[in-house]
Motif scaffolding. Structure first.
Motif, PDB file in Angstrom:
ATOM      1  N   UNK A 300       0.954  -1.203   0.001  1.00 53.80           N
ATOM      2  CA  UNK A 300       0.069  -0.224  -0.040  1.00 53.80           C
ATOM      3  C   UNK A 300       0.720   1.280  -0.025  1.00 53.80           C
ATOM      4  N   UNK A 301       1.529   1.591   1.120  1.00 54.91           N
ATOM      5  CA  UNK A 301       2.354   2.730   1.138  1.00 54.91           C
ATOM      6  C   UNK A 301       3.477   2.817   0.129  1.00 54.91           C
ATOM      7  N   UNK A 302       3.808   4.179  -0.254  1.00 54.75           N
ATOM      8  CA  UNK A 302       4.729   4.392  -1.531  1.00 54.75           C
ATOM      9  C   UNK A 302       6.246   4.642  -0.918  1.00 54.75           C
ATOM     10  N   UNK A 304       8.095   5.683  -3.418  1.00 55.79           N
ATOM     11  CA  UNK A 304       8.419   6.810  -4.207  1.00 55.79           C
ATOM     12  C   UNK A 304       6.877   7.405  -4.418  1.00 55.79           C
ATOM     13  N   UNK A 305       6.707   8.403  -3.547  1.00 57.83           N
ATOM     14  CA  UNK A 305       5.583   8.934  -3.338  1.00 57.83           C
ATOM     15  C   UNK A 305       5.072  10.161  -4.016  1.00 57.83           C
ATOM     16  N   UNK A 306       3.864  10.614  -4.167  1.00 55.99           N
ATOM     17  CA  UNK A 306       3.426  11.799  -4.749  1.00 55.99           C
ATOM     18  C   UNK A 306       3.147  13.033  -3.767  1.00 55.99           C
ATOM     19  N   UNK A 307       2.820  12.696  -2.439  1.00 59.20           N
ATOM     20  CA  UNK A 307       2.417  13.702  -1.489  1.00 59.20           C
ATOM     21  C   UNK A 307       3.557  14.596  -1.304  1.00 59.20           C
ATOM     22  N   UNK A 308       3.170  15.940  -0.834  1.00 60.31           N
ATOM     23  CA  UNK A 308       4.054  16.848  -0.633  1.00 60.31           C
ATOM     24  C   UNK A 308       5.202  16.667   0.263  1.00 60.31           C
ATOM     25  N   UNK A 309       4.760  16.377   1.392  1.00 60.76           N
ATOM     26  CA  UNK A 309       5.823  15.942   2.696  1.00 60.76           C
ATOM     27  C   UNK A 309       5.427  14.831   3.376  1.00 60.76           C
ATOM     28  N   UNK A 310       5.113  13.769   2.670  1.00 63.45           N
ATOM     29  CA  UNK A 310       4.689  12.463   3.255  1.00 63.45           C
ATOM     30  C   UNK A 310       5.735  11.361   2.610  1.00 63.45           C
ATOM     31  N   UNK A 311       6.756  10.883   3.314  1.00 60.68           N
ATOM     32  CA  UNK A 311       7.672   9.658   3.015  1.00 60.68           C
ATOM     33  C   UNK A 311       7.466   8.538   3.435  1.00 60.68           C
ATOM     34  N   UNK A 312       8.060   7.337   2.803  1.00 63.32           N
ATOM     35  CA  UNK A 312       7.941   6.161   3.669  1.00 63.32           C
ATOM     36  C   UNK A 312       9.213   5.392   3.576  1.00 63.32           C
ATOM     37  N   UNK A 313      10.110   6.002   4.221  1.00 62.62           N
ATOM     38  CA  UNK A 313      11.744   5.755   3.987  1.00 62.62           C
ATOM     39  C   UNK A 313      11.990   4.471   4.772  1.00 62.62           C
ATOM     40  N   UNK A 325      17.813  -7.388  -5.311  1.00 60.06           N
ATOM     41  CA  UNK A 325      18.682  -8.596  -5.299  1.00 60.06           C
ATOM     42  C   UNK A 325      17.869  -9.462  -6.208  1.00 60.06           C
ATOM     43  N   UNK A 326      16.613  -9.586  -6.441  1.00 59.20           N
ATOM     44  CA  UNK A 326      15.851 -10.693  -7.284  1.00 59.20           C
ATOM     45  C   UNK A 326      15.418  -9.925  -8.504  1.00 59.20           C
ATOM     46  N   UNK A 327      15.646  -8.637  -8.613  1.00 60.07           N
ATOM     47  CA  UNK A 327      15.316  -7.925  -9.825  1.00 60.07           C
ATOM     48  C   UNK A 327      13.438  -7.889  -9.849  1.00 60.07           C
ATOM     49  N   UNK A 328      12.753  -7.415  -8.859  1.00 56.60           N
ATOM     50  CA  UNK A 328      11.443  -7.118  -9.215  1.00 56.60           C
ATOM     51  C   UNK A 328      11.339  -6.369 -10.405  1.00 56.60           C
ATOM     52  N   UNK A 329      10.268  -6.674 -11.233  1.00 57.63           N
ATOM     53  CA  UNK A 329      10.036  -5.766 -12.503  1.00 57.63           C
ATOM     54  C   UNK A 329       9.184  -4.578 -12.305  1.00 57.63           C
ATOM     55  N   UNK A 330       8.121  -4.780 -11.420  1.00 59.67           N
ATOM     56  CA  UNK A 330       7.255  -3.617 -11.183  1.00 59.67           C
ATOM     57  C   UNK A 330       6.612  -3.709  -9.799  1.00 59.67           C
ATOM     58  N   UNK A 331       6.726  -2.492  -8.971  1.00 59.96           N
ATOM     59  CA  UNK A 331       5.969  -2.538  -7.994  1.00 59.96           C
ATOM     60  C   UNK A 331       4.774  -1.635  -7.690  1.00 59.96           C
ATOM     61  N   UNK A 332       3.746  -2.018  -7.555  1.00 55.84           N
ATOM     62  CA  UNK A 332       2.462  -1.234  -7.432  1.00 55.84           C
ATOM     63  C   UNK A 332       2.080  -0.777  -6.002  1.00 55.84           C
ATOM     64  N   UNK A 333       1.865   0.472  -5.913  1.00 51.24           N
ATOM     65  CA  UNK A 333       1.437   0.958  -4.503  1.00 51.24           C
ATOM     66  C   UNK A 333       0.261   1.801  -4.555  1.00 51.24           C
ATOM     67  N   UNK A 334      -0.457   1.895  -3.542  1.00 48.87           N
ATOM     68  CA  UNK A 334      -1.441   2.961  -3.397  1.00 48.87           C
ATOM     69  C   UNK A 334      -1.369   4.416  -2.505  1.00 48.87           C
ATOM     70  N   UNK A 335      -2.218   4.578  -1.568  1.00 49.72           N
ATOM     71  CA  UNK A 335      -1.772   5.361  -0.452  1.00 49.72           C
ATOM     72  C   UNK A 335      -1.925   6.972  -1.144  1.00 49.72           C
ATOM     73  N   UNK A 358      13.843  -1.605 -10.927  1.00 51.02           N
ATOM     74  CA  UNK A 358      12.385  -1.814 -10.630  1.00 51.02           C
ATOM     75  C   UNK A 358      11.672  -0.609 -11.239  1.00 51.02           C
ATOM     76  N   UNK A 359      10.633  -0.757 -11.767  1.00 49.87           N
ATOM     77  CA  UNK A 359       9.808   0.522 -11.933  1.00 49.87           C
ATOM     78  C   UNK A 359       8.674   0.267 -10.977  1.00 49.87           C
ATOM     79  N   UNK A 360       8.371   1.521 -10.164  1.00 50.82           N
ATOM     80  CA  UNK A 360       7.505   1.725  -9.256  1.00 50.82           C
ATOM     81  C   UNK A 360       6.238   2.685  -9.542  1.00 50.82           C
ATOM     82  N   UNK A 361       5.158   2.026  -9.509  1.00 47.52           N
ATOM     83  CA  UNK A 361       3.781   2.696 -10.028  1.00 47.52           C
ATOM     84  C   UNK A 361       2.867   2.997  -8.840  1.00 47.52           C
ATOM     85  N   UNK A 362       2.626   4.304  -8.668  1.00 48.98           N
ATOM     86  CA  UNK A 362       1.629   4.548  -7.662  1.00 48.98           C
ATOM     87  C   UNK A 362       0.386   4.685  -8.462  1.00 48.98           C
TER      88      UNK A 362
END
Length: 556
Positions: A300-302, A304-313, A325-335, A358-362
């Motif tokens: 769920x949580x991103x 690589x985020x879109x919000x102004x000041x909300x990160x998930x380091x 390590x295992x070369x994930x192709x795409x990660x899908x997130x929401x939030x 890896x490409x990360x998609x919100x």
């Protein structure tokens, strides 16, 4: 008075007739459940080629349940499988959750089914098992479908999104909600409206859901706990970590390995401990054991985020090394309720080719809620802010090509991106990745937003080997300020934190307490400069210098 008594008598007769003639009214309780099955939901708990799990609910008077199923649309000579029945307690009252798994099904076959018991049977629906050895299929992805307001369980936008998506993609094999299905996970009115909106799709193709932070919320006060309503209503593979069964799992479909993770460390830590740590060893083992062409991860949580000041380091730090390590192709997130697609990323840096990262998609939003503070970040190859209407994603795998198509609720295209794995081990993407060139002057970013002139009066610079930034511009971007006091000290206020500093001193007053800081404030060319290490010590900002792009990047 006689007229009034006649009115009361007539009203009583109407209510009596309606009560007698309407079994739904007679059987219903405050949960909305009746003796007739509803909330009929397909998921998988085992192999999609040969099994199908079906779940539904009734009121507590119905303690038995069955699935009748077969290849004949009339269900002539139907097979029967008994359901397990569990009492489920919600804030609206008790109900029964029925669930059954059909096994030994034929791959690539359409089956017809109905559920219930005795005379309380639903209409006939159908599902299709995964074809054997298929490498070509389509599935749907939905960002947050929540209502946005705890006291207003509005799921009309979600209904329009899911039905529009399915009606134009009837060949979809399953769908995924990327968390925050509902606004308050333990307020059942929200689930009633969510299921009602999804009816007609959720009983035709399986839902493989991801838990979001709103699934953990216990009341309209947004206090959090275990996502019990979520886990109880969506049976999924029980192959996750012991403490996170039903919240973390993986499954295969065709030539893809798909992993669902739990990113709700903040909400669940008090009831479940360190859930990120609990998932790391499991994730490493799970990815090591697959040889599928495509590896896709949802949570769920991103990172690589879109919000102004909300990160998930913290989440990024836990999961990204394993993805690399295992070369994930795409990660899908929401939030974040925006749609964005990053450049391929490895070790938190852009790379030129999807074979190397890896490409990360919100995924945007499929429901009612949107944010006013979204923006394209420096890591985004594409960004779209879906304030005008919700959206969804159509993901298609055709052998060695994966295509992601983002679409507005009304069918208007937003973005299309594909990756192709070539026989020689290379990968190509379309549109082709073009990463940003290295900046001549060092640029500063805060939460992925680049600060430029005239807002930033000067670029970051190194003083005695330390990185410094203009203090006033940095703090003003965050909605705070830097003030000179009459006694010659400098006050920096950030939220509830106030720091008072003296020029050339490595001591500061932080909320009236004395604190040693790494570096002294510097006056240079009419500007007040503060070091990156001081920003970390005083306000908790971490930073890194990316030599590939010549950017000094801050985040908290």
């Amino acid at each position: 008075m006689k007229r009034f008594l006649s009115f009361i008598t007539a009203l009583a007769m109407v209510l009596f007739i309606f009560t007698v003639q309407s079994p739904i009214f007679a059987d219903s309780n405050s949960t909305g459940a009746t003796s007739l099955p509803d909330h009929i939901t397909l998921t998988w708990t085992q192999d999609p080629t040969t099994t199908q799990t079906i779940t539904w609910r009734t009121d507590t008077t119905v303690n038995l349940g069955q699935v009748q199923y077969g290849k004949d649309p009339s269900l002539k000579d139907a097979k029967i499988v008994d359901a397990t029945v569990q009492k489920f307690s919600s804030d609206l009252g008790d109900m029964n959750i029925h669930s059954a798994t059909m096994t030994n099904l034929d791959p690539g076959t359409t089956y017809y089914y109905r559920v219930g018991y005795g005379n309380n049977l639903n209409s006939i629906y159908s599902f299709t098992t995964e074809a054997k050895d298929t490498n070509s299929f389509k599935f749907l992805i939905f960002g947050d479908s929540q209502s946005g307001i705890a006291t207003d369980p509005q799921y009309g936008p979600w209904k329009a999104t899911i039905h529009n998506a399915y009606s134009t993609n009837k060949d979809s094999k399953f769908f995924v909600n990327v968390g925050d299905l509902v606004e308050i996970g333990q307020l059942y009115t929200h689930w009633n409206n969510w299921f009602d909106a999804a009816k007609g799709v959720i009983d035709a193709i399986p839902e493989m859901p991801v838990e979001g932070n709103h699934e953990t919320y216990q009341s309209s006060n947004y206090d959090s706990g275990k996502p019990k309503d979520f886990v109880s209503q969506f049976p999924v593979p029980q192959n996750g970590p012991d403490s996170l069964k039903g919240q973390v799992y993986s499954f295969d479909y065709g030539n893809a390995h798909i992993v669902m993770l739990d990113s709700q460390e903040d909400e669940e830590e008090t009831v479940s401990g360190d859930i990120l740590e609990a998932q790391k060893a499991w994730l490493d083992k799970d990815l090591k054991s697959t040889n599928k062409t495509w590896k896709i991860v949802f949570f769920h949580k991103t990172p690589y985020y879109n919000k102004a000041t909300r990160s998930n380091e913290q989440i990024k730090a836990a999961f990204q090394p394993i993805f690399d390590k295992y070369h994930i192709d795409v990660v899908f997130n929401g939030h974040d309720h925006g749609y964005s697609r990053t450049y391929p990323i490895k070790n938190d840096q852009y790379v030129k080719n999807p074979a190397d990262g890896t490409v990360y998609v919100v995924t945007g939003r499929s429901g009612n809620k949107y944010y006013p503070d979204l923006s394209q970040k420096v890591w985004d190859a594409f960004f779209y802010d879906p304030q005008d209407q919700p959206n969804y994603i159509v993901a298609t795998i055709n052998g060695n090509t994966l295509t992601i198509k983002a679409v507005k609720q009304d069918g208007t295209p937003i973005d299309t991106y594909s990756i192709t794995k070539n026989p020689d081990g290379t990968e190509t993407d379309s549109p082709q990745t073009v990463i940003p060139t290295k900046y001549n002057a060092t640029m500063v970013t805060i939460y992925g937003n680049m600060l430029q002139q005239p807002f930033m009066p000067s670029n970051p610079k190194q003083i005695n080997g330390k990185w410094y930034v203009p203090a006033r511009a940095f703090m003003q971007y965050l909605g705070s300020n830097v003030d000179w006091n009459a006694n010659g000290t400098i006050s920096i206020t950030y939220g509830k934190t106030q720091a008072n500093l003296n020029i050339s001193s490595t001591k500061a007053q932080l909320n009236s307490k004395t604190l040693a800081i790494p570096d002294a404030i510097v006056l240079n060319n009419g500007l007040t400069w503060i070091s990156a290490d001081d920003l970390k010590a005083l306000f908790g900002f971490s930073y890194k210098y990316d030599s590939n792009t010549n950017m000094l990047m801050f985040v908290k």
